[in-house]
Motif scaffolding. Structure first.
Motif, short mmCIF file in Angstrom:
data_model
loop_
_atom_site.label_atom_id
_atom_site.label_comp_id
_atom_site.label_asym_id
_atom_site.label_seq_id
_atom_site.Cartn_x
_atom_site.Cartn_y
_atom_site.Cartn_z
N PHE A 1 0.83 -1.19 0.00
CA PHE A 1 0.00 0.00 0.00
C PHE A 1 0.87 1.25 0.00
O PHE A 1 1.93 1.29 0.64
N SER A 2 0.40 2.24 -0.74
CA SER A 2 1.01 3.57 -0.69
C SER A 2 0.18 4.41 0.26
O SER A 2 -1.02 4.63 0.03
N ALA B 1 4.87 6.63 2.31
CA ALA B 1 5.53 5.35 2.52
C ALA B 1 4.89 4.27 1.66
O ALA B 1 3.71 4.36 1.29
N ILE B 2 5.70 3.27 1.35
CA ILE B 2 5.21 2.03 0.73
C ILE B 2 5.31 0.96 1.80
O ILE B 2 6.40 0.69 2.33
N GLY C 1 -6.43 -4.07 4.91
CA GLY C 1 -5.76 -2.94 4.28
C GLY C 1 -5.47 -1.81 5.24
O GLY C 1 -5.37 -0.65 4.82
N MET C 2 -5.31 -2.14 6.53
CA MET C 2 -5.05 -1.11 7.53
C MET C 2 -3.57 -1.10 7.91
O MET C 2 -3.05 -2.09 8.42
N SER D 1 -4.43 6.36 1.13
CA SER D 1 -4.03 4.95 1.21
C SER D 1 -4.51 4.26 -0.05
O SER D 1 -5.71 4.21 -0.33
N GLU D 2 -3.56 3.75 -0.83
CA GLU D 2 -3.88 3.15 -2.12
C GLU D 2 -3.22 1.79 -2.24
O GLU D 2 -2.05 1.62 -1.87
N ALA D 3 -3.95 0.82 -2.77
CA ALA D 3 -3.39 -0.51 -3.00
C ALA D 3 -2.52 -0.47 -4.24
O ALA D 3 -2.89 0.10 -5.27
#
Length: 278
Positions: free
Chosen positions: A3-4, A74-75, A226-227, A257-259
């Motif tokens: 996630f970004s 962050a990634i 996805g948290m 927050s992006e997948a």
């Protein structure tokens, strides 16, 4: 899955001030930071440290009067842990790890002693374990309205129980309070949340079951898998994204927050699957 995540925060300092931020993703366990960048404008020296007890990352910044802008990006890779809910049991207090015991006690926003009688009456007859904590979340989701502006920084779980309205931090505080009242260690978690709309810092909670912390979100507004965790503590007082000593005017805040990979064609489950961090 990767996630970004990140945020942009701005302030206009009216006097020399010290600002303490908790916006950087936590490290360790099943959460791995692959890259990250912090930008401060204007360029100022800052102290960056990790709290030994919680793993929270704190950034302390002292700045003169004037504008200050922070950008964190962050990634982060998350490794999900899926388990059968029926196999996840509660742990008797006599067998709990000592480090979980502080999360049984009432705290500023989670007065579990005040709601113990209701918690026992409402949830005491439910079979102990993961399913009982899920039922706590079900009750909160059904009985408390998610209503922006219905609470403030003084609102406790007892207040939310009375008004039956709140935002994500209030839902988390109430879940923590009920768990502690039943002898289940529970703690507050701030995070970047994939699929949350509109995007913002999100609040959930973890309960200690079996041999680890399990994640729960009574709002059901974002995907548990996805948290990306930012901080954890007894309640929101331990995990504020910004604590300010001085006079400032707050500017706009942007959170994302992006997948980045994986199958995102269908939403991930928001209640039956959990991520844990050891």
């Amino acid at each position: 899955m990767r996630f970004s995540v990140g945020c942009e925060i701005g302030y206009e300092l009216l006097s020399p001030s010290t600002l303490i931020f908790n916006i950087e993703a936590m490290t360790g366990g099943r959460q791995t930071i692959q890259s990250e960048k912090l930008t401060i404008d204007p360029q100022l020296s800052a102290d960056d440290s990790v709290a030994i007890d919680s793993g929270n990352r704190y950034l302390r910044l002292t700045a003169p009067a004037g504008p200050v802008q922070l950008r964190y990006e962050a990634i982060v890779a998350l490794e999900a842990v899926h388990a059968e809910p029926e196999a996840i049991e509660e742990v008797p207090v006599a067998q709990l790890p000592l480090e979980t015991l502080p999360f049984l006690n009432p705290s500023r926003y989670c007065p579990s002693d005040q709601l113990a009688r209701f918690a026992s009456r409402q949830f005491g007859d439910i079979a102990p374990g993961f399913s009982r904590v899920t039922e706590i979340c079900n009750w909160i989701n059904a009985e408390v309205d998610y209503l922006s502006g219905s609470s403030d920084t003084t609102t406790t779980a007892a207040d939310t129980f009375s008004t039956r309205a709140g935002v994500c931090r209030d839902f988390a505080h109430l879940g923590i309070t009920f768990c502690r009242a039943l002898g289940i260690p529970a703690r507050f978690v701030s995070c970047y949340a994939w699929q949350l709309e509109p995007q913002d810092f999100h609040a959930v909670f973890e309960a200690w079951l079996g041999d680890r912390w399990y994640l729960f979100d009574a709002t059901r507004m974002a995907a548990l898998d996805g948290m990306v965790r930012i901080g954890c503590g007894r309640d929101a007082a331990d995990t504020a994204f910004a604590t300010i000593y001085g006079q400032v005017n707050s500017g706009p805040i942007r959170v994302w927050s992006e997948a980045l990979d994986g199958d995102t064609s269908e939403p991930w489950t928001t209640d039956a699957v959990s991520i844990t961090r050891t």
